[in-house]
Design a protein around this motif. Structure first.
Motif, PDB file in Angstrom:
ATOM      1  N   ALA A 264      -2.480 -31.708  17.951  1.00  0.00           N
ATOM      2  CA  ALA A 264      -3.061 -32.087  16.658  1.00  0.00           C
ATOM      3  C   ALA A 264      -4.504 -32.568  16.844  1.00  0.00           C
ATOM      4  O   ALA A 264      -4.863 -33.064  17.919  1.00  0.00           O
ATOM      5  N   PRO A 265      -5.322 -32.463  15.798  1.00  0.00           N
ATOM      6  CA  PRO A 265      -6.672 -33.015  15.863  1.00  0.00           C
ATOM      7  C   PRO A 265      -6.621 -34.504  16.228  1.00  0.00           C
ATOM      8  O   PRO A 265      -5.718 -35.218  15.821  1.00  0.00           O
ATOM      9  N   GLY A 266      -7.601 -34.930  17.030  1.00  0.00           N
ATOM     10  CA  GLY A 266      -7.675 -36.330  17.427  1.00  0.00           C
ATOM     11  C   GLY A 266      -6.975 -36.650  18.736  1.00  0.00           C
ATOM     12  O   GLY A 266      -7.113 -37.759  19.251  1.00  0.00           O
ATOM     13  N   GLU A 267      -6.238 -35.704  19.288  1.00  0.00           N
ATOM     14  CA  GLU A 267      -5.501 -35.961  20.535  1.00  0.00           C
ATOM     15  C   GLU A 267      -6.390 -35.856  21.764  1.00  0.00           C
ATOM     16  O   GLU A 267      -7.501 -35.340  21.710  1.00  0.00           O
ATOM     17  N   THR A 268      -5.840 -36.296  22.885  1.00  0.00           N
ATOM     18  CA  THR A 268      -6.463 -36.123  24.195  1.00  0.00           C
ATOM     19  C   THR A 268      -5.775 -34.960  24.887  1.00  0.00           C
ATOM     20  O   THR A 268      -4.543 -34.859  24.872  1.00  0.00           O
ATOM     21  N   VAL A 269      -6.575 -34.070  25.481  1.00  0.00           N
ATOM     22  CA  VAL A 269      -6.066 -32.891  26.194  1.00  0.00           C
ATOM     23  C   VAL A 269      -6.862 -32.715  27.484  1.00  0.00           C
ATOM     24  O   VAL A 269      -7.939 -33.301  27.632  1.00  0.00           O
ATOM     25  N   VAL A 270      -6.339 -31.888  28.400  1.00  0.00           N
ATOM     26  CA  VAL A 270      -6.971 -31.744  29.712  1.00  0.00           C
ATOM     27  C   VAL A 270      -7.041 -30.274  30.116  1.00  0.00           C
ATOM     28  O   VAL A 270      -6.057 -29.537  29.994  1.00  0.00           O
ATOM     29  N   ASP A 271      -8.211 -29.869  30.612  1.00  0.00           N
ATOM     30  CA  ASP A 271      -8.396 -28.572  31.270  1.00  0.00           C
ATOM     31  C   ASP A 271      -8.614 -28.897  32.742  1.00  0.00           C
ATOM     32  O   ASP A 271      -9.652 -29.447  33.109  1.00  0.00           O
ATOM     33  N   THR A 272      -7.645 -28.577  33.580  1.00  0.00           N
ATOM     34  CA  THR A 272      -7.716 -28.982  34.989  1.00  0.00           C
ATOM     35  C   THR A 272      -8.581 -28.071  35.838  1.00  0.00           C
ATOM     36  O   THR A 272      -8.911 -28.415  36.969  1.00  0.00           O
ATOM     37  N   THR A 273      -8.923 -26.893  35.311  1.00  0.00           N
ATOM     38  CA  THR A 273      -9.742 -25.929  36.042  1.00  0.00           C
ATOM     39  C   THR A 273     -10.761 -25.351  35.060  1.00  0.00           C
ATOM     40  O   THR A 273     -10.544 -24.280  34.485  1.00  0.00           O
ATOM     41  N   ALA A 274     -11.856 -26.050  34.860  1.00  0.00           N
ATOM     42  CA  ALA A 274     -12.813 -25.695  33.807  1.00  0.00           C
ATOM     43  C   ALA A 274     -13.343 -24.267  33.925  1.00  0.00           C
ATOM     44  O   ALA A 274     -13.516 -23.590  32.912  1.00  0.00           O
ATOM     45  N   GLY A 275     -13.611 -23.807  35.127  1.00  0.00           N
ATOM     46  CA  GLY A 275     -14.057 -22.432  35.312  1.00  0.00           C
ATOM     47  C   GLY A 275     -15.290 -22.109  34.481  1.00  0.00           C
ATOM     48  O   GLY A 275     -16.317 -22.769  34.574  1.00  0.00           O
TER      49      GLY A 275
ATOM     50  N   VAL B  73     -13.864 -21.426  29.000  1.00  0.00           N
ATOM     51  CA  VAL B  73     -13.117 -20.809  27.892  1.00  0.00           C
ATOM     52  C   VAL B  73     -12.018 -21.737  27.383  1.00  0.00           C
ATOM     53  O   VAL B  73     -11.903 -21.982  26.170  1.00  0.00           O
ATOM     54  N   ASP B  74     -11.197 -22.250  28.282  1.00  0.00           N
ATOM     55  CA  ASP B  74     -10.101 -23.135  27.861  1.00  0.00           C
ATOM     56  C   ASP B  74     -10.625 -24.482  27.363  1.00  0.00           C
ATOM     57  O   ASP B  74     -10.065 -25.061  26.431  1.00  0.00           O
ATOM     58  N   THR B  75     -11.701 -24.974  27.946  1.00  0.00           N
ATOM     59  CA  THR B  75     -12.275 -26.241  27.493  1.00  0.00           C
ATOM     60  C   THR B  75     -12.734 -26.121  26.046  1.00  0.00           C
ATOM     61  O   THR B  75     -12.456 -27.002  25.218  1.00  0.00           O
ATOM     62  N   VAL B  76     -13.422 -25.031  25.712  1.00  0.00           N
ATOM     63  CA  VAL B  76     -13.880 -24.799  24.332  1.00  0.00           C
ATOM     64  C   VAL B  76     -12.682 -24.668  23.397  1.00  0.00           C
ATOM     65  O   VAL B  76     -12.658 -25.258  22.317  1.00  0.00           O
ATOM     66  N   PHE B  77     -11.680 -23.910  23.818  1.00  0.00           N
ATOM     67  CA  PHE B  77     -10.469 -23.758  23.004  1.00  0.00           C
ATOM     68  C   PHE B  77      -9.842 -25.124  22.710  1.00  0.00           C
ATOM     69  O   PHE B  77      -9.515 -25.448  21.563  1.00  0.00           O
ATOM     70  N   LEU B  78      -9.702 -25.948  23.742  1.00  0.00           N
ATOM     71  CA  LEU B  78      -9.095 -27.273  23.568  1.00  0.00           C
ATOM     72  C   LEU B  78      -9.954 -28.159  22.666  1.00  0.00           C
ATOM     73  O   LEU B  78      -9.427 -28.892  21.820  1.00  0.00           O
ATOM     74  N   ALA B  79     -11.273 -28.085  22.833  1.00  0.00           N
ATOM     75  CA  ALA B  79     -12.179 -28.890  21.996  1.00  0.00           C
ATOM     76  C   ALA B  79     -12.022 -28.519  20.520  1.00  0.00           C
ATOM     77  O   ALA B  79     -12.039 -29.391  19.644  1.00  0.00           O
ATOM     78  N   LYS B  80     -11.850 -27.249  20.252  1.00  0.00           N
ATOM     79  CA  LYS B  80     -11.656 -26.807  18.863  1.00  0.00           C
ATOM     80  C   LYS B  80     -10.302 -27.267  18.330  1.00  0.00           C
ATOM     81  O   LYS B  80     -10.177 -27.581  17.153  1.00  0.00           O
ATOM     82  N   CYS B  81      -9.298 -27.324  19.190  1.00  0.00           N
ATOM     83  CA  CYS B  81      -7.963 -27.786  18.773  1.00  0.00           C
ATOM     84  C   CYS B  81      -7.976 -29.259  18.377  1.00  0.00           C
ATOM     85  O   CYS B  81      -7.367 -29.637  17.380  1.00  0.00           O
ATOM     86  N   VAL B  82      -8.634 -30.085  19.171  1.00  0.00           N
ATOM     87  CA  VAL B  82      -8.577 -31.533  18.925  1.00  0.00           C
ATOM     88  C   VAL B  82      -9.700 -32.030  18.023  1.00  0.00           C
ATOM     89  O   VAL B  82      -9.629 -33.141  17.506  1.00  0.00           O
TER      90      VAL B  82
END
Length: 194
Positions: free
Chosen positions: A19-30, A33-42
């Motif tokens: 949900a928006p406002g949560e804390t999430v983690v990308d363990t392998t930023a590379g 791509v996944d960091t941006v996806f997670l940022a848009k999610c939260v």
């Protein structure tokens, strides 16, 4: 319309649970791509912690976030091993993280000698479970086509297979009729606290 790629499927699983406002983690930023996806999610009220041991990866991630996340987001970049995930996250986040993503292997387009390894990945996976909230999800993209990838995938499989069924639900998503060591996905949902 075909089946989702493993990364698209990982994103779908996370979107359904975070949900928006949560804390999430990308363990392998590379490449970010996944960091941006997670940022848009939260969203701007959420926090993304992105880890990588390569400075180049964090620079690429920072550039991608600046370009693709409107209005910015609370993305915190950590130049350190994912094995230090639990020590790096604030204590207040422990048990409250909505999702943790692992995209194992090497940084695409860079030195293929620098790869993730079981000796850091397994402790990082355990730390990820420790910081997840109930209902949170851990996704693990495994690449077996490079040297060391098969051994890491085997170690990860042994680790997930021993997780107690009452506390965790484990899913495997892969394409079975591809014969060139295709990547595949494992996902772990935390059902109850340990």
């Amino acid at each position: 319309m075909g089946f989702l790629s493993i990364l698209s499927f990982a994103h779908k699983l996370i979107q359904e649970r975070v949900a928006p406002g949560e804390t999430v983690v990308d363990t392998t930023a590379g490449n970010g791509v996944d960091t941006v996806f997670l940022a848009k999610c939260v969203g701007p009220r959420g926090t993304v912690h992105a880890f990588d041991i390569q400075e180049q990866a964090l620079l690429l991630t920072e550039q991608r976030v600046a370009k693709e996340v409107p209005g910015g987001s609370s993305v915190q970049l950590h130049l350190r091993s994912h094995a230090l995930l639990k020590d790096t996250l604030p204590i207040a986040a422990h048990g409250h993280v909505g999702a943790v993503m692992f995209n194992l292997g090497y940084l695409p387009g860079a030195d293929q000698e620098t790869i993730t390894k079981p000796e850091s990945t397994i402790p990082a996976l355990q730390s990820a479970l420790d910081v997840l909230r109930v209902g949170g999800i851990l996704t693990i993209a495994l690449y077996t086509g490079h040297e060391g990838g098969g051994l890491e995938a085997e170690a990860v499989h042994q680790w997930v297979e021993q997780l107690p069924q009452q506390q965790y639900q484990v899913l495997e998503y892969r394409f079975l009729n591809r014969h060139n060591s295709p990547p595949y996905l494992l996902a772990v949902e935390k059902r109850q606290s340990s």
